[in-house]
Motif scaffolding. Structure first.
Motif, PDB file in Angstrom:
ATOM      1  N   ASP A 121      22.798  12.363  -7.146  1.00 25.30           N
ATOM      2  CA  ASP A 121      22.346  12.278  -8.529  1.00 25.30           C
ATOM      3  C   ASP A 121      21.140  13.185  -8.738  1.00 25.30           C
ATOM      4  OD1 ASP A 121      24.245  10.318  -8.722  1.00 25.30           O
ATOM      5  OD2 ASP A 121      22.828   8.639  -8.784  1.00 25.30           O
ATOM      6  N   LEU A 150      17.378  13.603  -9.811  1.00 20.81           N
ATOM      7  CA  LEU A 150      16.257  12.675  -9.728  1.00 20.81           C
ATOM      8  C   LEU A 150      15.427  12.725 -11.006  1.00 20.81           C
ATOM      9  CD1 LEU A 150      14.538  10.668  -8.086  1.00 20.81           C
ATOM     10  CD2 LEU A 150      13.275  12.629  -7.163  1.00 20.81           C
ATOM     11  N   ASP A 196      20.154   4.021 -12.964  1.00 25.54           N
ATOM     12  CA  ASP A 196      20.002   4.591 -11.620  1.00 25.54           C
ATOM     13  C   ASP A 196      19.320   3.610 -10.670  1.00 25.54           C
ATOM     14  OD1 ASP A 196      21.172   6.911 -12.472  1.00 25.54           O
ATOM     15  OD2 ASP A 196      19.290   7.988 -12.786  1.00 25.54           O
ATOM     16  N   PRO A 199      16.760   5.641  -6.770  1.00 25.02           N
ATOM     17  CA  PRO A 199      16.913   7.003  -7.303  1.00 25.02           C
ATOM     18  C   PRO A 199      16.592   8.086  -6.275  1.00 25.02           C
ATOM     19  CG  PRO A 199      15.860   5.613  -8.937  1.00 25.02           C
ATOM     20  CD  PRO A 199      15.954   4.799  -7.680  1.00 25.02           C
TER      21      PRO A 199
END
Length: 579
Positions: free
Chosen positions: A26, A28, A37, A510
């Motif tokens: 993903d 950040l 998240d 995250p």
């Protein structure tokens, strides 16, 4: 993956080759404001539980009386119902399970969302203050007595008012020495944790060790005092100027300082025992021999008096039985590290109070020198609320470079600041702590900058590794900024991040899902035996009301998002691979 591609190219026509999908990654969000998240690894029921627990942690009366309330509830409802209530609330939020089999689902789910584990068997004795003080005083004084001697440093001697080391401490576990058999049991508990890490984390896990669990505290006090008195001696050689940790003295410097006294037989014998590294820098005592061999501590820690040349003892009296206890403590630590090495598990040695820390750091550095020749195995912990931490880090970094070993560190703000301030004021020595929260943050960031600045600029920069163990968003952002400035990639195995299980999920997950090396500090143990740990977590969360307020807000947003989008029965399923 390259092999799979080659197989796909060379496969006969009509034959399908199954390939493994690439792990998810993903972007950040450095604001750490995304509830989706932060909590995609959680069931909705777990979000509700977290919100409930945080709400309870915001009520001062409950937190202040949590120990009494938990004991009363246990008596009222009985053991089985009490454990069920705890598992539905505080225990379920902050503890992974009773044993290495019960924690496996938690560790596997963490891993599937890009987060690794540091295991800690969090069982503690529930001692009264009176019993804790009695044990600590008894175990902190030599059987030879604690008489006043010239050059003695009072902060490295037990003080009855602070003998209960839990005083004003909410975020660290405390071991109180009972006997050598209890230390053996502690060693065995650490060994079981190594097995748990090895079986459940696929060579990515770490394990935390406290040195006060493995031996008599008196020995750490005496060794710490020796180290500080030796530093004072080197300070005199340097003319009493500057920071002693920056003085690099050679044997020739020492001979010049002692002048004609260097010809005395006892001084010459002392000079023969002095060790120096490849750059000729002196170590007053042969630490590797002291920790490796059966060298007597009383005989080892002696230096020539600069006025008379007579040998002066730096260590207070220690009996042969206590010498044996010191060997036992080192044997236990060595055994733990050797088994961890065979199991491909890394060891983090926790920091403790300043009156123990010089000895703990010295022992830890020697273990690094011995075991970190080819890889990261042993990590030391540095508390940045202490004024002198930066100098300690610079000195240890230089020693690692000169002696060519892998230097691993966990950087924390620290757990003992209120106790340290109170003890220094009561006993009349200089307060070792930073004066404010801002000064502590500045110290943390200065240490981070120093370490990461060396990674790409020094010959052994690839032998430096650091864990940023912080719940502070600004510190995490600063570490990531430094990584970018110095060209350190998340996959370079230089920087990792760590937070406690059940806290700051909006930071940890995250990071892990974006490909950074992220860890959760994972406690485990039977419900009743981890109650002291849970009591501390409640107190610690009350101290972080602003951070809890943000996390509570994110929890509510995610609960309502799932409610309004028909995802109330969401089942977490991750395809993230930890760095």
């Amino acid at each position: 993956m390259a092999l799979l591609r080659r197989l796909a190219v060379n496969a006969p026509r009509g034959v399908r080759v199954l390939s493994t999908p690439p792990p998810s990654r993903d972007e950040l969000d450095l604001s750490f404001n995304s509830p989706k998240d932060a909590f995609k690894s959680k069931k909705t029921s777990e979000l509700v539980r977290a919100y409930l627990v945080y709400q309870i942690c915001s009520i001062n009366w409950i937190v202040e009386n949590n120990d009494m309330l938990m004991k009363s509830l246990r008596q009222m409802v009985g053991q089985r119902l009490f454990e069920a209530i705890m598992k539905a609330t505080f225990y379920g939020q902050f503890v992974a399970g009773e044993d290495q089999n019960k924690i496996r689902p938690t560790l596997e789910r963490l891993r599937s969302f890009g987060v690794k584990s540091i295991l800690d068997y969090s069982v503690e004795e529930d001692l009264s203050q009176e019993e804790a003080e009695k044990r600590e005083v008894s175990a902190s004084i030599s059987t030879c007595g604690d008489t006043q001697e010239e050059g003695q440093l009072k902060q490295y001697h037990v003080e009855q008012r602070f003998a209960d080391r839990r005083y004003k401490v909410t975020s660290a576990r405390t071991y109180f020495y009972l006997n050598e058999a209890a230390c053996e049991k502690n060693m065995e508990a650490f060994m079981r944790s190594i097995d748990a890490v090895a079986e459940t984390t696929k060579s990515t896990g770490l394990m935390a060790v406290k040195l006060t669990a493995l031996g008599r505290p008196q020995l750490l006090l005496q060794l710490s005092e020796v180290i500080m008195r030796a530093r004072s001696y080197m300070h005199q050689i340097a003319g009493g100027t500057g920071n002693v940790l920056t003085h690099h003295k050679t044997i020739e410097d020492l001979q010049r300082y002692l002048g004609d006294l260097s010809s005395k037989p006892e001084v010459q014998e002392f000079m023969k025992k002095i060790t120096s590294d490849k750059e000729g820098i002196v170590h007053l005592f042969p630490w590797s021999n002291i920790l490796d061999k059966d060298m007597g501590l009383s005989d080892s820690f002696r230096v020539p008096d600069p006025k008379t040349g007579q040998m002066r003892r730096l260590i207070s009296q220690i009996s042969p039985k206590e010498e044996e206890m010191f060997r036992n403590m080192l044997r236990r630590l060595n055994h733990i590290i050797q088994v961890a090495n065979e199991s491909d598990v890394r060891i983090m040695i926790d920091a403790e109070q300043t009156y123990f820390q010089p000895a703990i750091s010295r022992i830890c550095l020697e273990m690094m020198r011995r075991y970190n020749k080819d890889k990261f195995l042993v990590f030391n912990t540095y508390q940045t609320y202490l004024k002198n931490t930066y100098n300690e880090i610079v000195t240890d970094l230089e020693q690692a470079q000169r002696q060519n070993f892998y230097w691993g560190a966990k950087l924390v703000r620290g757990a003992y600041i209120e106790q340290e301030r109170a003890r220094a004021a009561a006993m009349g020595y200089e307060d070792p702590t930073c004066e404010s929260v801002d000064a502590t943050s500045a110290s943390f960031h200065r240490c981070l900058k120093e370490i990461l600045g060396r990674v790409k600029t020094e010959p052994n920069g690839d032998r430096l590794g650091i864990m940023v163990a912080s719940h502070n968003e600004d510190t995490v952002r600063y570490a990531i900024q430094l990584m970018k400035e110095h060209g350190i990639k998340p996959g370079d195995k230089v920087v990792c991040f760590g937070q406690l299980l059940g806290m700051c999920d909006h930071i940890t997950f995250p990071l892990g899902q974006a490909g950074y090396s992220a860890y959760k500090y994972v406690p485990y143990g039977p419900v009743v035996e981890v109650l002291p740990y849970l009591s501390r977590r409640a107190n610690e969360n009350r101290g972080f009301l602003v951070k809890i307020k943000k996390e509570k807000g994110l929890l509510l947003k995610e609960i309502f998002r799932r409610l309004f989008t028909g995802q109330i029965f969401y089942k977490p399923s991750g395809n993230y691979t930890p760095v």
